[in-house]
Design an enzyme around this catalytic site. Sequence first.
Site, PDB file in Angstrom:
ATOM      1  N   CYS A 209     -12.904  12.255 -12.592  1.00 45.58           N
ATOM      2  CA  CYS A 209     -13.224  11.202 -11.629  1.00 45.58           C
ATOM      3  C   CYS A 209     -12.995   9.843 -12.280  1.00 45.58           C
ATOM      4  CB  CYS A 209     -14.674  11.313 -11.148  1.00 45.58           C
ATOM      5  SG  CYS A 209     -15.894  10.934 -12.417  1.00 45.58           S
TER       6      CYS A 209
ATOM      7  N   CYS B  16     -14.911   8.995 -15.440  1.00 44.03           N
ATOM      8  CA  CYS B  16     -14.352   9.498 -16.698  1.00 44.03           C
ATOM      9  C   CYS B  16     -13.360   8.490 -17.272  1.00 44.03           C
ATOM     10  CB  CYS B  16     -13.654  10.837 -16.472  1.00 44.03           C
ATOM     11  SG  CYS B  16     -14.721  12.154 -15.857  1.00 44.03           S
TER      12      CYS B  16
ATOM     13  N   ASP C 161      19.167 -18.159  -3.829  1.00 46.56           N
ATOM     14  CA  ASP C 161      20.328 -18.668  -4.541  1.00 46.56           C
ATOM     15  C   ASP C 161      21.578 -18.326  -3.722  1.00 46.56           C
ATOM     16  OD1 ASP C 161      21.971 -19.561  -6.757  1.00 46.56           O
ATOM     17  OD2 ASP C 161      22.350 -17.436  -7.122  1.00 46.56           O
TER      18      ASP C 161
END
Length: 767
Positions: free
Chosen positions: A29, A32, A464
């Site tokens: 989870c 952890c 550009d």
Amino acid sequence: MATTERIGTGTLEPLPGLEVDLDLTGMTCASCANRIERKLNKLPGVEASVNYATERARVRHEAGVEVLTLIETVEAAGYGARVRRPAGGGVDGDGAAPATAPDVHEQELASLRERLRVSAVLTVPVIVLAMVPAWQFEHWQWLSLSLAAPVAVWGAWPFHRAAWVNLRHGAATMDTLVSLGVLAAFGWSLVALFLGDAGDAGMRHGYALITGWGQAPSDGLGDIYLETAAGVTLFLLAGRYLEKRSRRQAGSALRALAEAGPEQVTVLRQGIDGPESTVTARELAVGDLFVVRPGERVATDGVVARGASAVDLSLLTGESVPVELGVGDEVTGGTVATTGRLVVRATGVGADTRAARLARMVEEAQAGKAAAQRLADRVAGVFVPVVIALALAPLGFWLGTGADPAVAFTAAVAVLIIACPCALGLATPTALMVGTGRGAQLGILVRGPEVLESARAVDVVVLDKTGTLTTGRMTVREVIVDDGAEAEARRVAATLEAASEHPIARAIAALVPDGERARLDDFTARAGLGVTGTVDGRRAAIGRPSLLRDEGYAVPPRLADALAHAEGEGATAVLVGWEGAARAVITVADAVRPEAAEAVDRLRSLGLRPVLLTGDHAGVARSVAAEVGIAEDDVLAGVLPEGKRDHVLALQREGHAVAMVGDGVNDAAALAQADLGISLGTGTDVAREAADLTVMGSDLRLVADGVRLARRTLRTIRGNLFWAFAYNVAALPLAAAGLLSPMLAGAAMAASSLFVVGNSLRLRRFR
């Protein structure tokens, strides 16, 4: 020591020293992941970021910190770790497992699948017996116990083991909640069976006699929860298995990039005409010649030394139309030759290939954490002890009010089970992983989680011109003749310019195929002016008007007007003449990309205001802007390279969030300054490194797709986080009030995680 290349932005500030990726095992989870991260960050000279979804830790450490120390720290916390081999790279210097080594995550998945199958077979009868009174028989509870015991102990062992490991280290995670819930339901059932009304009298009296406890009271101990202990285990195993499998699927795009090339390669070790031999892809070295047959993948990056073929570049660019490549053209490892046979000279192998670099950049993006995820990690870190306290509260409340102990117990167990923070921990990383993986498949590279917020906010996109809106290659726009002899003017001009290497000359030479050009003699190049020569016995010239006038060529008024008009628009125009007179004006310009107008429309449909920024002449800029649909007021022409950044900064100071799209070295500063820098993959390395989002190809429409993907990913993350928080806010009071059984709580908790993962996987269908 295995190190990884620093490419993306991530969330870590640079530290002096080295960087390493660790593959982690045993995490169940977000708590952890949070705990491992805290443990690593407590080491001097170490800064770590742990990602639960990718099951990976990215660690930066000073040179004096050993990698073995990092691994031992993770193992001391109760988890597994090993150095990750860089994507696409060879064998690590410290012996990290190669890509062909058994996948520990696949082994974990197989173990979960086996526990799930056995638990399902044993649990279904237990639930049926508990829920269908007509199927119950004398002493049916003992059959339920026989079936449920292996599930509650062996089936739930991953939860019990993780809870015990964390308890030894003074920590509590989601597994603590699950283990407590399952053991409480199973333990209560044992007490009820042996000492309460659920067991038969003889068994109760025998047990009391053996233990010396005397006759156990029966009031309030009649309910058993074997179906809860087994059902919760089954639901959570199913949820964890599907979640882990889904997360593996979510990372499939990245693995495809890392494993793009073939395993076996045909090489020519004795020269291009020498005998063929077969080696593994890992044995290829820079400079080796290798063969690519039709239908085969190119083994590694290289240059075509012989042959020609249409090559499918969709792995890297997302474009489905193969590109014709021949001698001297570059090829990319992992792409597919679709027609002819190629002999390729390797220019990059292993971790130095384009596919490997792309895979590492995707990994970098997936390893990062957005601000929302960092908040979720902090919440998950304190969530478990808070939930345990919340579980004790309804237990004490119901017992204090004189309610049936079974009611109090049911409410406490339901709170323990339903409060799993997994959905919270998965909300951001799964969406980020799927979104970036899908982007890689489409040829869109998102460099980090911060890009998502930037893409949402931008309202101006600066484009550009050269190489972005235009192809960057000169092409003939118009041929204007004085006497109607256009075909002859094209032939003479192409013949003269075929002997020149100038970009404008190459564009004009393409007007006529090689076989249709005339014979050329006495060729002379006049630097900066043009060329002269004898074409089919006639003196001819092409170039600036001054050249033709110097050579004595008369310029008719019609051509003089056409020349002045072209120059007024900023286009490049040349005169071509023979036999003493100018015969035609040829206008040459950088061709606008065929998809540029559609790309600008797509950007505008996203709420972005397009602005053209270029160093070219104002006439050229206005012409290109009109062709692609940009308003004349939004054209900034004649801008020096160092001035591009200043114009972006000026827009930002006006309150705009600016996206900059460019491809050249002169765009790099503006790309870095912009809130969202977007580069084309056909541009320079400097531009790509300065950008936040890279389109791996030349299709400008992918720029809008990249912005859409980033915004869609961010919306998915927010939806996931809303669900994860709303689920707990709504479900915890119901569980505490005794309105939700533990088994339904387990099903709801598993469903919440699956919803988050499933919602994220919808990004795989992004078009």
